[in-house]
Enzyme design. Structure first.
Site, PDB file in Angstrom:
ATOM      1  CB  CYS A  78      -4.834  -1.579   3.915  1.00  0.00           C
ATOM      2  SG  CYS A  78      -4.654  -0.021   4.042  1.00  0.00           S
ATOM      3  CB  CYS A  91     -11.829   2.494  24.320  1.00  0.00           C
ATOM      4  SG  CYS A  91     -11.843   2.714  22.583  1.00  0.00           S
ATOM      5  CB  CYS A 147      -9.392   1.433  19.105  1.00  0.00           C
ATOM      6  SG  CYS A 147      -9.200   0.514  20.472  1.00  0.00           S
ATOM      7  CB  CYS A 168      -0.867   0.097   1.260  1.00  0.00           C
ATOM      8  SG  CYS A 168      -1.646   1.603   1.656  1.00  0.00           S
ATOM      9  CG  HIS A 169       1.663   5.500  -2.085  1.00  0.00           C
ATOM     10  ND1 HIS A 169       1.480   5.642  -3.568  1.00  0.00           N
ATOM     11  CD2 HIS A 169       3.045   5.981  -1.598  1.00  0.00           C
ATOM     12  CE1 HIS A 169       2.702   6.165  -3.935  1.00  0.00           C
ATOM     13  NE2 HIS A 169       3.467   6.592  -2.789  1.00  0.00           N
ATOM     14  CB  THR A 170       0.350   3.696   4.314  1.00  0.00           C
ATOM     15  OG1 THR A 170      -0.872   4.331   3.811  1.00  0.00           O
ATOM     16  CG2 THR A 170       0.656   4.196   5.690  1.00  0.00           C
ATOM     17  CB  CYS A 172      -9.635  -2.393  23.025  1.00  0.00           C
ATOM     18  SG  CYS A 172     -10.682  -1.000  23.233  1.00  0.00           S
ATOM     19  NE  ARG A 182      -3.118  -2.012  -2.080  1.00  0.00           N
ATOM     20  CZ  ARG A 182      -3.184  -0.735  -2.175  1.00  0.00           C
ATOM     21  NH1 ARG A 182      -2.416  -0.103  -2.974  1.00  0.00           N
ATOM     22  NH2 ARG A 182      -3.369  -0.036  -0.825  1.00  0.00           N
ATOM     23  CG  HIS A 215      -0.360  -1.508   6.356  1.00  0.00           C
ATOM     24  ND1 HIS A 215       0.748  -0.937   5.457  1.00  0.00           N
ATOM     25  CD2 HIS A 215      -1.434  -0.943   5.743  1.00  0.00           C
ATOM     26  CE1 HIS A 215       0.101   0.003   4.724  1.00  0.00           C
ATOM     27  NE2 HIS A 215      -1.108  -0.342   4.824  1.00  0.00           N
ATOM     28  CD  GLU A 216      -3.580  -3.932   0.909  1.00  0.00           C
ATOM     29  OE1 GLU A 216      -4.051  -2.512   0.954  1.00  0.00           O
ATOM     30  OE2 GLU A 216      -3.344  -4.113  -0.283  1.00  0.00           O
ATOM     31  NE  ARG A 219      -7.140   7.099  18.538  1.00  0.00           N
ATOM     32  CZ  ARG A 219      -7.525   8.340  18.764  1.00  0.00           C
ATOM     33  NH1 ARG A 219      -7.270   9.417  18.243  1.00  0.00           N
ATOM     34  NH2 ARG A 219      -8.937   8.318  19.307  1.00  0.00           N
ATOM     35  CB  CYS A 274     -14.385  -0.196  21.038  1.00  0.00           C
ATOM     36  SG  CYS A 274     -12.746  -0.412  20.326  1.00  0.00           S
TER      37      CYS A 274
HETATM   38  P1  NAD Z   1      -1.463   4.779  -5.167  1.00  0.00           P
HETATM   39  O1  NAD Z   1       0.112   5.405  -5.224  1.00  0.00           O
HETATM   40  O2  NAD Z   1      -1.717   3.444  -5.675  1.00  0.00           O
HETATM   41  O3  NAD Z   1      -2.322   6.013  -5.730  1.00  0.00           O
HETATM   42  C1  NAD Z   1      -2.583   7.323  -5.618  1.00  0.00           C
HETATM   43  C2  NAD Z   1      -2.871   7.975  -6.984  1.00  0.00           C
HETATM   44  O4  NAD Z   1      -2.810   9.398  -6.543  1.00  0.00           O
HETATM   45  C3  NAD Z   1      -1.642   7.738  -7.918  1.00  0.00           C
HETATM   46  O5  NAD Z   1      -2.386   7.272  -8.994  1.00  0.00           O
HETATM   47  C4  NAD Z   1      -1.211   9.179  -8.013  1.00  0.00           C
HETATM   48  O6  NAD Z   1      -0.849   9.608  -9.523  1.00  0.00           O
HETATM   49  C5  NAD Z   1      -2.537  10.236  -7.828  1.00  0.00           C
HETATM   50  N1  NAD Z   1      -2.013  11.537  -7.111  1.00  0.00           N
HETATM   51  C6  NAD Z   1      -0.920  11.674  -6.486  1.00  0.00           C
HETATM   52  N2  NAD Z   1      -0.799  13.152  -6.000  1.00  0.00           N
HETATM   53  C7  NAD Z   1      -1.914  13.952  -6.842  1.00  0.00           C
HETATM   54  C8  NAD Z   1      -2.332  14.836  -7.095  1.00  0.00           C
HETATM   55  N3  NAD Z   1      -1.799  16.097  -6.565  1.00  0.00           N
HETATM   56  N4  NAD Z   1      -3.421  15.031  -8.012  1.00  0.00           N
HETATM   57  C9  NAD Z   1      -4.198  14.066  -8.517  1.00  0.00           C
HETATM   58  N5  NAD Z   1      -3.676  12.788  -8.204  1.00  0.00           N
HETATM   59  C10 NAD Z   1      -2.834  12.525  -7.490  1.00  0.00           C
HETATM   60  O7  NAD Z   1      -1.786   4.833  -3.582  1.00  0.00           O
HETATM   61  P2  NAD Z   1      -2.748   3.954  -2.683  1.00  0.00           P
HETATM   62  O8  NAD Z   1      -2.139   2.645  -2.182  1.00  0.00           O
HETATM   63  O9  NAD Z   1      -3.845   3.956  -3.450  1.00  0.00           O
HETATM   64  O10 NAD Z   1      -3.047   5.038  -1.470  1.00  0.00           O
HETATM   65  C11 NAD Z   1      -3.696   6.373  -1.746  1.00  0.00           C
HETATM   66  C12 NAD Z   1      -3.410   7.130  -0.349  1.00  0.00           C
HETATM   67  O11 NAD Z   1      -4.473   6.504   0.583  1.00  0.00           O
HETATM   68  C13 NAD Z   1      -2.209   7.184   0.132  1.00  0.00           C
HETATM   69  O12 NAD Z   1      -1.912   8.448   0.657  1.00  0.00           O
HETATM   70  C14 NAD Z   1      -2.092   6.076   1.234  1.00  0.00           C
HETATM   71  O13 NAD Z   1      -1.219   6.566   2.229  1.00  0.00           O
HETATM   72  C15 NAD Z   1      -3.477   6.657   1.941  1.00  0.00           C
HETATM   73  N6  NAD Z   1      -4.151   5.489   2.726  1.00  0.00           N
HETATM   74  C16 NAD Z   1      -4.928   5.863   3.706  1.00  0.00           C
HETATM   75  C17 NAD Z   1      -5.613   4.837   4.434  1.00  0.00           C
HETATM   76  C18 NAD Z   1      -6.652   5.310   5.439  1.00  0.00           C
HETATM   77  O14 NAD Z   1      -6.828   4.646   6.281  1.00  0.00           O
HETATM   78  N7  NAD Z   1      -6.710   6.689   5.703  1.00  0.00           N
HETATM   79  C19 NAD Z   1      -5.658   3.608   4.079  1.00  0.00           C
HETATM   80  C20 NAD Z   1      -4.727   3.202   3.102  1.00  0.00           C
HETATM   81  C21 NAD Z   1      -3.972   4.370   2.351  1.00  0.00           C
HETATM   82 ZN    ZN Z   2      -2.682   0.812   3.740  1.00  0.00          ZN
END
Ligand code: NAD
Ligand code: ZN
Length: 380
Positions: A178, A103, A114, A48-50, A100, A373, A70-71, A118, A106
């Protein structure tokens, strides 16, 4: 019962020794689970991108050596003291944020934040004793998001484990742990687009396209995909995205382009990029009076969100969510059932598969914006 119960397990893990450097497959030791912990055998994981942000550690706190990931999907190998609702052999998804069940969060139907479990990306140890369960040559290796699934075995708090239908194929269901739940839930649980509404999705990676899928399932009539990577647009059609905007093709801010396309703004927008400028655009492109924007992308630690307060007075709503507001233990088995009942398709999110020995390829694909993915098979 397996002979590994109570023993240190030696297995392969992909260790990040330094920020931005390729992961190295090492033999590591994984200690047995302590009270309220479980040790999992990870069968499939995906990137995942995170993971990439914290591995690059450009806008995030560096913590190395670390095992990312994490996925994932796997099987319980053994359980620690006091664990009653999981047993060896259970099929599970580890989740980066926990539940949990005690809390106020939850107990609230509205929150998945959580108090105990969290998401905390800066913690690299287990919460019970502040220690890592991973080591190499006696030196600890830090955990990531309480999951560290780039290891054949990992130790996770019981509250971060969803027990799922054992007939669900883990090589597909792992993406529910995820990205897919995050995007889909951000749409159906948080943005809640009414039938016939217009929805803008910023970022057409797996998370954004899962949000698009949620918009389609909710009966949205227009789904506008926004991405700087035009190669995403063809792929996005399979997820119900009806129109595309590449901010790079326009001189004016993308929120103005969207407002013109939609007679004043979209009804809902969901930001899945992690870029703070896109977050601001996602808020400023919703219609006044009723528009709701939901932030999902993980920002850099020094980012600040700036917009004119008048946007709020004009009755636009800004929200954010982790994990699509799902509670991992309570809600995720049901998301897996949606896949089993063919209400949610996972196959189209999976564009690559690599053996564990080639895990760095998954990073290359993501950095190049290729595919969605990449599944990493842990046994080879
Ligand atoms: P990814 O890299 O596969 O997709 C992100 C997309 O955003 C890409 O296609 C990229 O070209 C595009 N992008 C980047 N900057 C941009 C901009 N300024 N304008 C338009 N498009 C833009 O990533 P992903 O795995 O799909 O994750 C996406 C986001 O979600 C990441 O920031 C990730 O960390 C986040 N995330 C958050 C949670 C949560 O629980 N909140 C969970 C998982 C992932
Ligand atoms: Zn993720």
């Amino acid at each position: 019962m397996s002979s590994t119960v109570g023993q240190v397990i030696k297995c392969k893990a992909a260790v990040a020794w330094e920020a931005g450097k390729p992961l190295v497959i090492e033999e590591v030791e994984v200690a047995p689970p302590q009270a309220q912990e479980v040790r999992l055998k990870i069968l499939y994981t995906s990137l995942c991108h995170t993971d990439v942000y914290f591995w690059e550690a450009k806008g995030q706190t560096p913590l190395f050596p670390r095992i990312f990931g994490h996925e994932a999907g796997g099987v319980v190998e053994s359980v620690g003291e006091g664990v009653t609702d999981l047993a060896p052999g259970d099929h599970v998804l580890p989740v980066f944020t926990g539940e949990c069940r005690e809390c106020a969060h939850c107990k609230s139907p509205d929150s998945n934040m959580c108090d105990l479990l969290r998401i905390n990306p800066d913690r690299g140890v287990m919460i019970s004793d502040g220690k890592a369960r991973f080591s190499k040559d006696g030196k600890p290796i830090y955990h990531f998001l309480g999951t560290s699934t780039f290891s054949q075995y990992t130790v996770v708090h019981v509250g971060c484990v969803a027990k799922i239908n054992p007939s669900a194929p883990l090589d597909k269901a792992c993406v529910i742990s995820c990205g897919i739940s995050t995007g889909y839930g951000a749409c159906v649980n948080v943005a809640k687009p009414p039938k016939g509404s217009s929805v803008a999705v910023f970022g057409l990676g797996a998370v954004g396209l899962a949000a698009a899928e949620g918009a389609r399932a909710s009966g949205a009539s227009r789904i506008i995909g926004v991405d700087l990577n035009a190669s995403r647009f063809e792929l996005a059609k399979q997820f119900g995205v009806t129109e595309f905007v590449n901010p790079a093709d326009h001189k004016k801010p993308v929120q103005e382009v969207i407002a013109e396309m939609t007679n004043g703004g979209v009804d809902r927008s969901i930001e899945c990029t992690g870029n703070v400028r896109a977050m601001i655009s996602a808020f400023e492109c919703v219609h006044d009076g009723w528009g709701v924007a939901v932030l999902v992308g993980v920002p850099s630690k020094d980012d600040e969100f700036k917009t004119h307060p008048m946007n709020f007075l004009n009755e636009r709503t800004l929200k954010g969510t982790f994990y699509g507001n799902y509670k991992p233990r309570t809600d995720i088995p049901g998301v897996v059932e949606k896949y089993m009942n063919k209400e949610l398709e996972l196959e189209k999110f999976i564009t690559h598969t690599v053996p564990f020995s080639e895990i760095n390829k998954a990073f290359d694909y993501m950095l190049r914006g290729e595919g969605l993915r990449c599944i990493i098979k842990m046994d080879d």
